[in-house]
Design a protein around this motif. Structure first.
Motif, PDB file in Angstrom:
ATOM      1  N   GLU A 145      -3.203   6.069  -0.890  1.00  0.00           N
ATOM      2  CA  GLU A 145      -3.033   7.245  -1.740  1.00  0.00           C
ATOM      3  C   GLU A 145      -3.675   7.073  -3.115  1.00  0.00           C
ATOM      4  N   ASN A 146      -3.560   5.876  -3.679  1.00  0.00           N
ATOM      5  CA  ASN A 146      -3.947   5.655  -5.067  1.00  0.00           C
ATOM      6  C   ASN A 146      -4.927   4.495  -5.180  1.00  0.00           C
ATOM      7  N   TYR A 176      -3.477   7.334 -10.241  1.00  0.00           N
ATOM      8  CA  TYR A 176      -2.947   8.263  -9.254  1.00  0.00           C
ATOM      9  C   TYR A 176      -4.039   9.236  -8.846  1.00  0.00           C
ATOM     10  N   VAL A 203      -1.356  12.604  -5.068  1.00  0.00           N
ATOM     11  CA  VAL A 203      -0.112  12.582  -5.841  1.00  0.00           C
ATOM     12  C   VAL A 203      -0.166  13.718  -6.861  1.00  0.00           C
ATOM     13  N   LEU A 231       5.047  12.675 -11.182  1.00  0.00           N
ATOM     14  CA  LEU A 231       4.999  11.302 -11.688  1.00  0.00           C
ATOM     15  C   LEU A 231       6.193  10.925 -12.561  1.00  0.00           C
ATOM     16  N   PHE A 268       8.841   9.679 -10.231  1.00  0.00           N
ATOM     17  CA  PHE A 268       8.583   8.362  -9.635  1.00  0.00           C
ATOM     18  C   PHE A 268       8.767   7.242 -10.666  1.00  0.00           C
ATOM     19  N   ASP A 309       5.950   1.112  -3.598  1.00  0.00           N
ATOM     20  CA  ASP A 309       5.407   2.408  -3.186  1.00  0.00           C
ATOM     21  C   ASP A 309       6.478   3.496  -3.140  1.00  0.00           C
ATOM     22  N   TYR A 361       6.077   6.611  -3.943  1.00  0.00           N
ATOM     23  CA  TYR A 361       5.383   7.872  -4.161  1.00  0.00           C
ATOM     24  C   TYR A 361       5.650   8.926  -3.089  1.00  0.00           C
TER      25      TYR A 361
END
Lengths: 332, 332
Positions: B35-36, B58, B62, B67, B70, B216, B218
């Motif tokens: 993802e990142n 990010y 995402v 954020l 998270f 993780d 996210y």
């Protein structure tokens, strides 16, 4: 980005335990390098305070029979004070091992980062470091033929010749003429020694402005030392707009010559050597470009970059173009 | 493998300097996570003895507005003793910043490795850790809707429906029936809290046999806690041959219940929750599989894995299948 071989935690922990460098506490695949799988590993360390290493699995583009040369060279240079990875041996002296069916080795971790924005000061330090590298390699007893020198270029070109026009209409005729010229004129009697042969910006680390490390010895070979220097000229002294920065070249060559005395013949050969090294990278990039699977995550380097660098060197009529005066006197 | 954003050495050094965690001395893109972009960075440390962090940029999957949830969650859990990354703040308290046009944050580095060969002991520890996670999250003040729960599945399916037969002839009809069933029967009144929602083996670290970290966050969201547990059953308790290992499930559920008291309603809902979580991963994998560019280096997960896991849960007639007796008594 590259981790081609996925190593299980258990296999890796067992592998690392054999070295006496502490227990494995983490391993991260590194998204750099296109030839091998690299893991940054952390262990509890010999003294329990923690230590960091690189674990490399050699993938199929590296020939196993070349590994003793590469490993021997890193250890030789490291002993001589060149800031390069040292290969960690097990207590019985074994350094080259096997993991997940691949040759594998653990090396020390070098701090530093490669620089994206190249300045004259970087080029100067690269020149000095390359000279030190060449001197330190002088008594390295092993040799390895450079498969990507003049003899190797024509077969490499033939693999791309039919489709070279897809990149540029002049590509194939230009390479054909250049090959004929270089095969005819390539020097034969210049000083030979161990070359890094791939000292590109991503293989040279700096901490702040200070050169801190040289990595990736997997193209190292025995060839003209000045050819290695010409690779660095190509890799470091062009700007993003593909113009040649003579100030950077002067800094590189001047510092190189401060650390290793260069013969008149070597200086005189620089333009042709630079044409050769530009062609060498043009050919590999052309091949990779034409053979890249569509949708691949790693976009190959644009071969046009080296097409234009080659054109530049073809137009060079004297050493002044590289910041040197006649007979190798600094042209400043 | 993932580094989508290439950050220059200068930008990264400047970015890291703002934290007061020492000077940047190395940064390696990590070939993990899809993802990142993640870099493992080393600095001289607050006290000069060196320190290690993760720098995350990010990327577009995402949503920036998620954020704060998270980051707040990681810090909340970390304060409560959950072994998860802590987000490093600048002296002025800012933790969420921007680098190369992406939201970016620095987190502490967790030692440990994820395990490829899952044993009962791992499953037991995951159960215990998930319960601790759920308890520690109980007083976390923020919420985030789970976009990948029952309301989200049908729209997701519709993006793959036309081509689902390319993976398996029964895929589309099976999902259609399952969706109808789950939409009709999905529970509405189970205990809700912060879920990790992606606690797969590659997001749980062990050092030796001891669970050392959870990473993780996210996909974290607010949902039924027992749904999170059902995700872990799916992720940890099937063998490679796709058979369900009831001993692993019993270890997970038993340790979970030792650390958090589970209601009868939650236990009774486990089979349907497990069907839902199997469908959730089936749907995302199906979409990724059908939309993977040919030649991509990262091969997507095989959707058939979750097709078969879903089939298993569809056949479950009682909690004995998960190692529990009637009324949630251990069926051992």
């Amino acid at each position: 980005m590259a981790v081609y071989t996925d190593v299980s935690d258990e296999e890796m922990a067992g592998f690392v335990a054999d070295y006496g460098i502490g227990d494995l506490v983490s391993a991260k695949g590194i998204a750099e390098g296109v030839e091998n799988s690299n893991y940054l590993i952390r262990t509890t360390g010999r003294d329990g305070t923690g230590d960091t290493f690189i674990l490399t699995l050699y993938e199929k583009r590296v020939r196993p029979e070349d590994l003793p040369f590469f490993i021997g060279l890193m250890n030789h240079l490291s002993t001589k004070g060149i800031p390069c990875p040292q290969v960690v041996a097990m207590p019985d002296g074994t350094a080259l091992r096997e993991l997940c069916g691949r040759p594998a080795a653990v090396t020390t971790f070098l701090e530093g980062m490669w620089t994206r924005r190249i300045r004259k000061e970087h080029c100067g330090q690269v020149g000095a470091a390359l000279a030190d590298f060449h001197k330190a390699g002088a008594d390295f007893p092993m040799t390895r033929k450079n498969a990507l020198s003049v003899d190797g270029w024509r077969p490499l070109f033939e693999m791309s010749e039919d489709r070279a026009h897809e990149v540029h209409p002049d590509m194939a005729p230009m390479i054909r003429d250049e090959l004929a010229f270089l095969e005819e004129s390539w020097p034969t009697d210049l000083p030979v020694g161990v070359c890094h042969a791939d000292m590109f910006p991503d293989n040279v680390f700096f901490i702040g402005d200070r050169l801190s490390g040289l990595i990736d010895f997997y193209f190292a070979c025995t060839d003209f030392l000045a050819y290695d220097l010409s690779i660095c000229l190509n890799a470091w002294c062009f700007e993003r707009d593909r113009s040649f920065n003579v100030t950077k070249a002067r800094a590189m060559l001047s510092n190189y010559r401060d650390n290793r005395s260069v013969t008149e013949a070597e200086l005189g050969a620089l333009p042709i050597l630079a044409r050769g090294s530009a062609l060498r990278f043009l050919l590999t990039r052309l091949y990779d470009w034409l053979n890249c699977p569509p949708g691949a995550l790693v976009r190959p380097h644009d071969p046009m970059e080296y097409f234009e660098k080659l054109r530049f060197h073809q137009g060079v009529t004297g050493l002044g173009a590289y910041g040197l005066g006649a007979y190798g006197v600094d042209g400043a």
